[in-house]
Design a protein around this motif. Structure first.
Motif, PDB file in Angstrom:
ATOM      1  N   UNK A 325     -69.768  14.103 -12.050  1.00 38.69           N
ATOM      2  CA  UNK A 325     -71.232  14.060 -12.070  1.00 38.69           C
ATOM      3  C   UNK A 325     -71.647  12.602 -11.879  1.00 38.69           C
ATOM      4  N   UNK A 326     -72.095  12.285 -10.681  1.00 37.65           N
ATOM      5  CA  UNK A 326     -72.340  10.893 -10.288  1.00 37.65           C
ATOM      6  C   UNK A 326     -73.836  10.643 -10.125  1.00 37.65           C
ATOM      7  N   UNK A 327     -74.334   9.643 -10.837  1.00 37.84           N
ATOM      8  CA  UNK A 327     -75.734   9.233 -10.699  1.00 37.84           C
ATOM      9  C   UNK A 327     -75.829   8.095  -9.695  1.00 37.84           C
ATOM     10  N   UNK A 472     -82.484   7.991 -19.454  1.00 42.22           N
ATOM     11  CA  UNK A 472     -81.982   8.854 -20.523  1.00 42.22           C
ATOM     12  C   UNK A 472     -81.290  10.072 -19.913  1.00 42.22           C
ATOM     13  N   UNK A 473     -81.913  10.650 -18.891  1.00 43.77           N
ATOM     14  CA  UNK A 473     -81.318  11.779 -18.172  1.00 43.77           C
ATOM     15  C   UNK A 473     -79.987  11.366 -17.551  1.00 43.77           C
ATOM     16  N   UNK A 474     -79.956  10.184 -16.932  1.00 46.78           N
ATOM     17  CA  UNK A 474     -78.722   9.671 -16.341  1.00 46.78           C
ATOM     18  C   UNK A 474     -77.637   9.516 -17.405  1.00 46.78           C
ATOM     19  N   UNK A 475     -78.005   8.960 -18.562  1.00 48.09           N
ATOM     20  CA  UNK A 475     -77.015   8.715 -19.609  1.00 48.09           C
ATOM     21  C   UNK A 475     -76.462  10.017 -20.195  1.00 48.09           C
ATOM     22  N   UNK A 476     -77.264  11.088 -20.187  1.00 45.97           N
ATOM     23  CA  UNK A 476     -76.825  12.358 -20.751  1.00 45.97           C
ATOM     24  C   UNK A 476     -75.989  13.185 -19.774  1.00 45.97           C
ATOM     25  N   UNK A 480     -70.271   8.988 -14.053  1.00 50.84           N
ATOM     26  CA  UNK A 480     -69.960   7.869 -13.164  1.00 50.84           C
ATOM     27  C   UNK A 480     -71.260   7.395 -12.516  1.00 50.84           C
ATOM     28  N   UNK A 481     -71.260   6.144 -12.067  1.00 56.32           N
ATOM     29  CA  UNK A 481     -72.455   5.524 -11.499  1.00 56.32           C
ATOM     30  C   UNK A 481     -72.145   5.019 -10.086  1.00 56.32           C
ATOM     31  N   UNK A 495     -70.046   6.301 -17.781  1.00 52.69           N
ATOM     32  CA  UNK A 495     -71.446   6.657 -17.927  1.00 52.69           C
ATOM     33  C   UNK A 495     -72.377   5.451 -17.950  1.00 52.69           C
ATOM     34  N   UNK A 496     -73.670   5.748 -18.054  1.00 54.97           N
ATOM     35  CA  UNK A 496     -74.689   4.707 -17.924  1.00 54.97           C
ATOM     36  C   UNK A 496     -74.673   3.715 -19.088  1.00 54.97           C
ATOM     37  N   UNK A 497     -74.456   4.204 -20.310  1.00 54.97           N
ATOM     38  CA  UNK A 497     -74.411   3.301 -21.463  1.00 54.97           C
ATOM     39  C   UNK A 497     -73.265   2.297 -21.295  1.00 54.97           C
ATOM     40  N   UNK A 498     -72.120   2.788 -20.852  1.00 56.78           N
ATOM     41  CA  UNK A 498     -70.963   1.921 -20.627  1.00 56.78           C
ATOM     42  C   UNK A 498     -71.271   0.920 -19.515  1.00 56.78           C
TER      43      UNK A 498
END
Length: 599
Positions: A325-327, A472-476, A480-481, A495-498
């Motif tokens: 699941x890639x943002x 927030x949606x991205x982080x949940x 991967x980014x 994830x986004x927080x990382x």
């Protein structure tokens, strides 16, 4: 106490908006005000500002709004009217207390003005532009700058992150954390609420409830409170049922009539526990792909995207694995949506290859896809697409996307933009794709709708490639980014927080070096391999480099946990040792889970 609301009731047009609500605001508080659309959040802000009067009954009991001293207020509204012919800097100076030329006050004003002006994304040269030459969104930003310069005792903000790009919002978060005055803000940007708020008030069904902490802490506490209340409610209902059965059984028996009367009295004295109010954003169901699909879902090789060959937007190579699941993130106009259109074939590559693998059933969503219309009801429209579902299944699937009760009878043509997006996504998920490509799926949606999507997409077993400005949606959702940054594209396997913790602190040169170092190792490995074997070696080298990078970054929290435990052992604090041991155990489990995922 800076300001206190006590037993405040507000009615508009004969309809009660706020009912006996109370609130405390202290110096330096950062307060988030949350609740569903139409709950009365803006009404509460306007009442605090003095634009709306409390109900007369409240006034007779004493002041419903009390302050410790005379306060200055500032109110950032969603729509600002700053139509003025003066240059920006002159306009700002004229709205500040007067100061002498070349004084310390003038110096401090100019320093703070430029800090805010550039922080909100304006160029230094824009400060000489006339106010009326800026767009509506830019004027809202200028109004915010003026309020922050004036530093009122209580700043009220209605959607302060509207019209701001991701980079500017991140800058604003850091600024607001150290802002020296009290702030109350209403926002749909939950990541902003998480990073700034210290206290959260929820407005729901005319009532106001206080929670300590930011948005995520409020959600966790509310969920816990609801679970406890539901258990108490069910236990009480069982007790009420038992008492009623005893009363019915013995009320007509002479020798048991006293016993029945005693039970009736006991029943009447019970203080009934209310059933928890339904939390619309948490009721979802699992949507399963029609079939799992191959190991690899999508591949781009030396792909150059854009609309004109002499103006390419970005170049990248990428492989998406089943279940990823890639943002896709980056500033506006940099090529994110163009990339998604290239992936799904709506736009041809300028150069290179872009292909979705065989046996991949993909679905595409963007805002244009949700602009359909139909005179049928929501239920009839959905039934026309999925006639094999039973009536119960139709209602259940629509309920997952918040079409419940009478909502299913609404005409599709009368739905709002957010409602149409939900209906289109319901159809898309029901069709069973194993690869979702989505461009801003949460636009025009309120927080319950976003939380519904987060729950569905987090449990979804297929692959997702999506663009979103909702962090927030991205982080949940994202694991991967893919970062688009000035013609370069960076892949980050966490994830986004990382990403915020490890990559935002590094400058662009360090990020480029990280990518180029992997490429250099890849080239060096290829030079020792005969030509026919190079394609296979390239794939293996890429995989090895990816695994090593991912394990190295995953080990960082583990090393930090070890160091913290060592320090606690040296200090000899038993409570801290126990906390650090738990943290180390969690870090070990996280690392092992990542290792298993890679394997």
């Amino acid at each position: 106490m800076l300001l206190e609301l006590r037993d405040l009731t507000v009615s508009l047009g004969g309809k009660t908006i706020l009912s006996h609500v109370s609130m405390e605001i202290r110096e330096h508080d950062k307060i988030a005000l949350v609740g569903p659309n139409g709950a009365g959040k803006t009404t509460l802000l306007r009442t605090i500002m003095g634009e709306i009067d409390p109900d007369a009954d409240d006034k007779r009991r004493g002041a419903a709004i009390r302050s410790s001293r005379r306060l200055s207020y500032g109110f950032l509204r969603q729509l600002q009217d700053l139509d003025d012919h003066r240059p920006v800097e002159a306009y700002m100076r004229d709205h500040m207390p007067p100061f002498e030329p070349f004084s310390k006050e003038q110096y401090l004003f100019e320093m703070e003005f430029m800090r805010l002006f550039t922080g909100f994304g304006f160029a230094k040269s824009d400060r000489t532009r006339s106010m009326d030459t800026f767009s509506g969104g830019e004027r809202t930003k200028l109004a915010f700058i003026l309020l922050l310069l004036q530093k009122p005792d209580l700043l009220l903000c209605d959607e302060p992150t509207n019209h701001l790009d991701m980079e500017t919002v991140e800058w604003l978060e850091e600024y607001m954390k150290t802002y020296p005055k009290a702030v109350i803000f209403v926002s749909h940007d939950r990541f902003f609420l998480d990073r700034v708020a210290q206290i959260t008030y929820e407005l729901w069904d005319h009532e106001l409830v206080r929670y300590a902490g930011n948005y995520s802490q409020y959600r966790a506490q509310k969920r816990k409170n609801n679970e406890i209340q539901m258990k108490q409610y069910l236990a009480q209902q069982e007790e009420i049922k038992r008492l009623n059965e005893l009363i019915s059984k013995f009320k007509n028996k002479p020798n048991k009539a006293g016993f029945a009367r005693a039970k009736k009295t006991q029943l009447q004295r019970i203080r009934q526990i209310q059933k928890p109010k339904e939390d619309m954003g948490t009721m979802t169901a699992e949507f399963v792909p029609r079939y799992l699909g191959p190991k690899w879902i999508y591949e781009a090789q030396d792909l150059i995207i854009g609309y004109q060959k002499n103006h390419p937007l970005a170049e990248l190579s990428l492989r998406i694995k089943r279940g990823q699941k890639i943002a896709v993130i980056g500033r506006n106009g940099i090529g994110k949506s163009t990339f998604l259109k290239t992936v799904c074939g709506d736009l041809q590559p300028l150069k290179g290859t872009s292909r979705i693998f065989e046996k991949v059933l993909w679905g595409y969503f963007d805002q244009k896809a949700a602009e359909f219309s139909d005179e049928k009801s929501v239920l009839e429209h959905f039934r026309a697409h999925f006639g094999s579902l039973s009536e119960k299944e139709l209602h259940s699937r629509l309920a997952c996307f918040l079409f419940r009760g009478e909502d299913v009878n609404k005409r599709v043509s009368s739905l709002s933009g957010g409602e149409r997006a939900r209906l289109y996504l319901a159809e898309l998920m029901q069709s069973g794709p194993n690869f979702l490509i989505m461009d801003e799926p949460t636009n025009h949606m309120d927080i319950p709708a976003k939380e519904m999507l987060e729950s569905i997409f987090s449990d979804y077993k297929g692959s997702i490639l999506f663009v979103s400005h909702d962090r927030y949606f991205v982080s949940k959702v994202a694991d991967a980014i893919l970062l688009f940054d000035e013609g370069m594209v960076y892949y980050y396997p966490f994830g986004y927080e990382h990403y915020l913790t490890h990559m935002k602190s590094a400058d662009s040169a360090e990020r480029t070096a990280l990518v180029l170092a992997k490429d250099q190792a890849l080239v060096a490995g290829l030079q020792a391999v005969p030509k026919p074997q190079r394609m296979q070696a390239r794939e293996q080298s890429t995989e090895v480099a990816y695994v090593q990078w991912r394990l190295r970054l995953a080990a960082e929290p583990l090393q930090e946990a070890w160091s913290a435990l060592d320090k606690a052992l040296l200090d000899g604090e038993e409570k801290q040792i126990e906390i650090r041991e738990d943290a180390l155990t969690t870090a070990c489990l996280d690392w092992y889970q990542i290792y298993l995922d890679i394997e």
